[in-house]
Design an enzyme around this catalytic site. Structure first.
Site, PDB file in Angstrom:
ATOM      1  N   GLY A  23       1.033  -1.866   0.240  1.00  0.00           N
ATOM      2  CA  GLY A  23       0.046   0.427   0.201  1.00  0.00           C
ATOM      3  C   GLY A  23       0.932   1.061   0.403  1.00  0.00           C
ATOM      4  O   GLY A  23       0.247   2.236   0.134  1.00  0.00           O
ATOM      5  N   SER A  32       1.756   3.182  -2.958  1.00  0.00           N
ATOM      6  CA  SER A  32       1.688   3.708  -3.411  1.00  0.00           C
ATOM      7  C   SER A  32       0.579   4.926  -3.269  1.00  0.00           C
ATOM      8  O   SER A  32       0.670   6.098  -4.711  1.00  0.00           O
ATOM      9  CB  SER A  32       1.183   3.612  -5.078  1.00  0.00           C
ATOM     10  OG  SER A  32       0.001   2.371  -4.388  1.00  0.00           O
ATOM     11  N   SER A  33       0.072   4.808  -1.850  1.00  0.00           N
ATOM     12  CA  SER A  33      -0.873   5.943  -1.737  1.00  0.00           C
ATOM     13  C   SER A  33      -1.033   6.388   0.401  1.00  0.00           C
ATOM     14  O   SER A  33      -0.393   5.832   0.396  1.00  0.00           O
ATOM     15  CB  SER A  33      -2.434   6.191  -2.588  1.00  0.00           C
ATOM     16  OG  SER A  33      -3.301   6.552  -1.649  1.00  0.00           O
ATOM     17  N   GLY A  34      -1.938   7.456   0.697  1.00  0.00           N
ATOM     18  CA  GLY A  34      -1.723   7.192   1.288  1.00  0.00           C
ATOM     19  C   GLY A  34      -0.639   7.351   2.666  1.00  0.00           C
ATOM     20  O   GLY A  34       1.012   8.005   2.621  1.00  0.00           O
ATOM     21  N   ARG A  92      -1.414  -2.775  -6.773  1.00  0.00           N
ATOM     22  CA  ARG A  92      -1.717  -2.975  -7.827  1.00  0.00           C
ATOM     23  C   ARG A  92      -1.405  -2.178  -8.834  1.00  0.00           C
ATOM     24  O   ARG A  92      -0.938  -2.139  -9.885  1.00  0.00           O
ATOM     25  CB  ARG A  92      -3.515  -3.557  -7.247  1.00  0.00           C
ATOM     26  CG  ARG A  92      -3.450  -4.570  -6.619  1.00  0.00           C
ATOM     27  CD  ARG A  92      -5.257  -5.194  -6.189  1.00  0.00           C
ATOM     28  NE  ARG A  92      -5.611  -2.936  -5.615  1.00  0.00           N
ATOM     29  CZ  ARG A  92      -7.067  -2.923  -5.025  1.00  0.00           C
ATOM     30  NH1 ARG A  92      -7.555  -3.650  -5.297  1.00  0.00           N
ATOM     31  NH2 ARG A  92      -7.006  -1.676  -5.123  1.00  0.00           N
ATOM     32  N   LYS A 130       0.090   4.338  -9.945  1.00  0.00           N
ATOM     33  CA  LYS A 130      -0.125   5.066  -9.096  1.00  0.00           C
ATOM     34  C   LYS A 130       1.637   4.953  -7.841  1.00  0.00           C
ATOM     35  O   LYS A 130       1.712   5.611  -7.862  1.00  0.00           O
ATOM     36  CB  LYS A 130      -0.749   4.677  -8.196  1.00  0.00           C
ATOM     37  CG  LYS A 130      -1.898   5.495  -8.073  1.00  0.00           C
ATOM     38  CD  LYS A 130      -3.613   5.184  -7.231  1.00  0.00           C
ATOM     39  CE  LYS A 130      -3.875   4.317  -6.861  1.00  0.00           C
ATOM     40  NZ  LYS A 130      -4.545   3.576  -5.683  1.00  0.00           N
ATOM     41  N   ASP A 190      -1.242  -8.366  -6.118  1.00  0.00           N
ATOM     42  CA  ASP A 190      -2.435  -7.991  -5.805  1.00  0.00           C
ATOM     43  C   ASP A 190      -2.213  -8.761  -4.138  1.00  0.00           C
ATOM     44  O   ASP A 190      -2.169  -9.723  -4.466  1.00  0.00           O
ATOM     45  CB  ASP A 190      -4.408  -8.123  -6.023  1.00  0.00           C
ATOM     46  CG  ASP A 190      -5.532  -8.200  -4.867  1.00  0.00           C
ATOM     47  OD1 ASP A 190      -5.144  -8.407  -3.900  1.00  0.00           O
ATOM     48  OD2 ASP A 190      -6.178  -8.306  -5.584  1.00  0.00           O
ATOM     49  N   SER A 248      -3.684  -1.270  11.786  1.00  0.00           N
ATOM     50  CA  SER A 248      -4.842  -1.637  12.321  1.00  0.00           C
ATOM     51  C   SER A 248      -5.829   0.094  12.195  1.00  0.00           C
ATOM     52  O   SER A 248      -4.956   0.698  11.290  1.00  0.00           O
ATOM     53  CB  SER A 248      -5.281  -2.043  13.284  1.00  0.00           C
ATOM     54  OG  SER A 248      -5.725  -2.246  13.931  1.00  0.00           O
ATOM     55  N   TYR A 303     -15.154  -3.478   8.618  1.00  0.00           N
ATOM     56  CA  TYR A 303     -14.131  -3.278   8.429  1.00  0.00           C
ATOM     57  C   TYR A 303     -13.467  -3.764   9.967  1.00  0.00           C
ATOM     58  O   TYR A 303     -12.336  -4.203   9.647  1.00  0.00           O
ATOM     59  CB  TYR A 303     -14.616  -1.601   8.889  1.00  0.00           C
ATOM     60  CG  TYR A 303     -12.524  -0.479   8.323  1.00  0.00           C
ATOM     61  CD1 TYR A 303     -12.085  -0.788   7.175  1.00  0.00           C
ATOM     62  CD2 TYR A 303     -12.869  -0.372   9.247  1.00  0.00           C
ATOM     63  CE1 TYR A 303     -10.822   0.034   7.705  1.00  0.00           C
ATOM     64  CE2 TYR A 303     -11.540   0.944   9.580  1.00  0.00           C
ATOM     65  CZ  TYR A 303     -10.586   0.601   8.586  1.00  0.00           C
ATOM     66  OH  TYR A 303      -8.994   1.373   9.104  1.00  0.00           O
ATOM     67  N   LYS A 361     -10.251  -5.388  11.458  1.00  0.00           N
ATOM     68  CA  LYS A 361      -8.601  -4.685  12.045  1.00  0.00           C
ATOM     69  C   LYS A 361      -8.898  -5.674  13.492  1.00  0.00           C
ATOM     70  O   LYS A 361      -7.369  -5.258  13.810  1.00  0.00           O
ATOM     71  CB  LYS A 361      -9.416  -3.107  12.031  1.00  0.00           C
ATOM     72  CG  LYS A 361      -9.355  -2.457  10.440  1.00  0.00           C
ATOM     73  CD  LYS A 361      -7.753  -2.653  10.191  1.00  0.00           C
ATOM     74  CE  LYS A 361      -7.735  -2.120   8.500  1.00  0.00           C
ATOM     75  NZ  LYS A 361      -5.901  -1.538   8.110  1.00  0.00           N
TER      76      LYS A 361
END
Ligand SMILES: NC(=O)C1=CN([C@@H]2O[C@H](COP(=O)(O)OP(=O)(O)OC[C@H]3O[C@@H](n4cnc5c(N)ncnc54)[C@H](OP(=O)(O)O)[C@@H]3O)[C@@H](O)[C@H]2O)C=CC1
Ligand SMILES: CCCCCCCCCCCCCCCC(=O)[C@@H](N)CO
Length: 307
Positions: free
Chosen positions: A14, A16-18, A39, A43, A68, A147, A161, A165
């Site tokens: 993860g 590539s973002s945020g 994925r 990005k 993925d 988490s 969700y 977590k």
């Protein structure tokens, strides 16, 4: 005993973002070599360019791998092998790939429960499973699980969700007990709402109740969250949280989590009763938000019928 980041190989799923991208930048600024896993290739390349702006020497590398993490274990294992061939054994793995969908239990598709469990939970199991043997052999390693505060308490709208977590916490506690003698340390991060593309997406479908309850805490900047997570991971802290409500939530929900320092343990013992008392007031206010929203809805339904 803290992990030295200069020259270390850090894998960020993860990335590539945020929050994940900010974690990669923070590690890169401290001299690490980075593998980004996500994925979407565009990005990934975009993030790579952004991260490379922060280099501190000309040997540093940012590697991008598109996969993925939630689908096929063998695929994830191959990708980790590729990364290790290029940049050496993984010193730190950050499991940050994840996604959130909110909605009332009866409004969520059954497939959403499966999807969130796959991405948020299995998507953290697979990369961790792929790096753990080498980490134990080398007697070096850090694994971070991202988490959420919603992984410490269940809230309206987060049936799917929160469960995904909470699952991470169980995995992390059991794994930490296994790998501690091998000098491998696990960190579980519980971020509050954070200003990211994922958060913006989540907000498009958030129930009113969830939004009002979440507004109890303010929205954080991803850079701030990332800094704290990297700091805690380097130090080998099991718990990583942010802000005063983050601190209270972690102390209150410590349960049988491993303790990193005597101070931490003492603080938990001393504050437990007080924080539970504060929590009861929060719970009362959350219940009243939910009741108010329900009455409002029923009123407008009756108004609609008579009109
Ligand atoms: N923002 C927030 O308010 C909070 C977020 N969190 C958690 O932090 C993490 C990051 O959140 P945030 O930064 O907001 O998320 P973003 O949606 O901004 O970024 C998510 C990242 O994960 C990648 N990703 C998603 N699914 C997969 C997959 N199946 N395989 C590989 N990569 C994947 C995305 O890339 P791509 O889509 O190209 O694969 C992207 O790089 C998540 O686990 C989230 O639950 C926790 C608390 C608060
Ligand atoms: C002593 C007790 C103190 C209690 C404080 C309670 C505060 C509750 C607020 C919870 C907000 C939920 C954040 C979820 C973020 C998230 O994971 C999503 N945004 C993902 O995108």
């Amino acid at each position: 005993k803290p992990l030295g980041l200069p020259g270390a190989h850090v894998v960020v799923t993860g990335g590539s973002s945020g929050i994940g991208k900010c974690i990669a930048i923070e590690c890169y600024k401290q001299g690490a070599f980075i593998t980004l896993v996500a994925r979407n290739e565009d990005k990934l390349l975009q993030a790579k360019k952004e991260i490379e702006k922060h280099s501190i020497n000309d040997k540093q590398v940012v590697l991008c791998i598109s996969v993925d993490v939630s689908q096929d274990y063998n695929q994830v294992e191959n990708v980790i092998k590729q990364a290790q061939e290029k940049l050496g054994p993984v010193d730190m793995l950050v499991n940050c790939a994840g996604t959130s969908v909110s909605g009332k239990f009866e409004d969520l598709e059954v497939s959403t429960f499966e999807r969130l469990m796959s991405i948020n939970y299995l998507g953290s199991v697979y990369p961790s499973r792929a790096v753990i043997t080498t980490m134990k052999e080398r007697r070096v390693g850090r694994i971070v699980f991202v988490s959420s505060q919603a992984g410490q308490l269940g809230l309206f709208g987060f049936t799917a969700y929160s469960a995904s977590k909470f699952a991470i916490r169980g995995l992390a506690e059991a794994l930490q007990m296994e790998v501690k003698p091998y000098n491998v340390y696990i960190t579980v991060a519980y971020p509050p709402d954070t200003d990211t593309p994922g958060f913006a997406e989540e907000n498009r479908t958030k129930p009113l109740e969830t939004r009002l309850i979440s507004e109890t805490t303010s929205v954080c900047k991803p850079e701030q969250v990332a800094k704290q997570i990297v700091k805690d991971a380097i130090q080998g802290n099991f718990n990583s949280s942010l802000g005063s409500d983050g601190y209270m939530l972690s102390a209150l929900t410590c349960g049988m989590a491993p303790v990193t320092s005597i101070t931490e343990g003492l603080q938990q013992v001393v504050t437990m009763g007080l924080f539970r008392t504060i929590a009861l007031f929060y719970l009362g206010s959350f219940d009243s938000i939910v009741r108010r929203c329900m009455m409002q809805r029923e009123k407008s339904e009756i108004a609609n019928k008579t009109a």
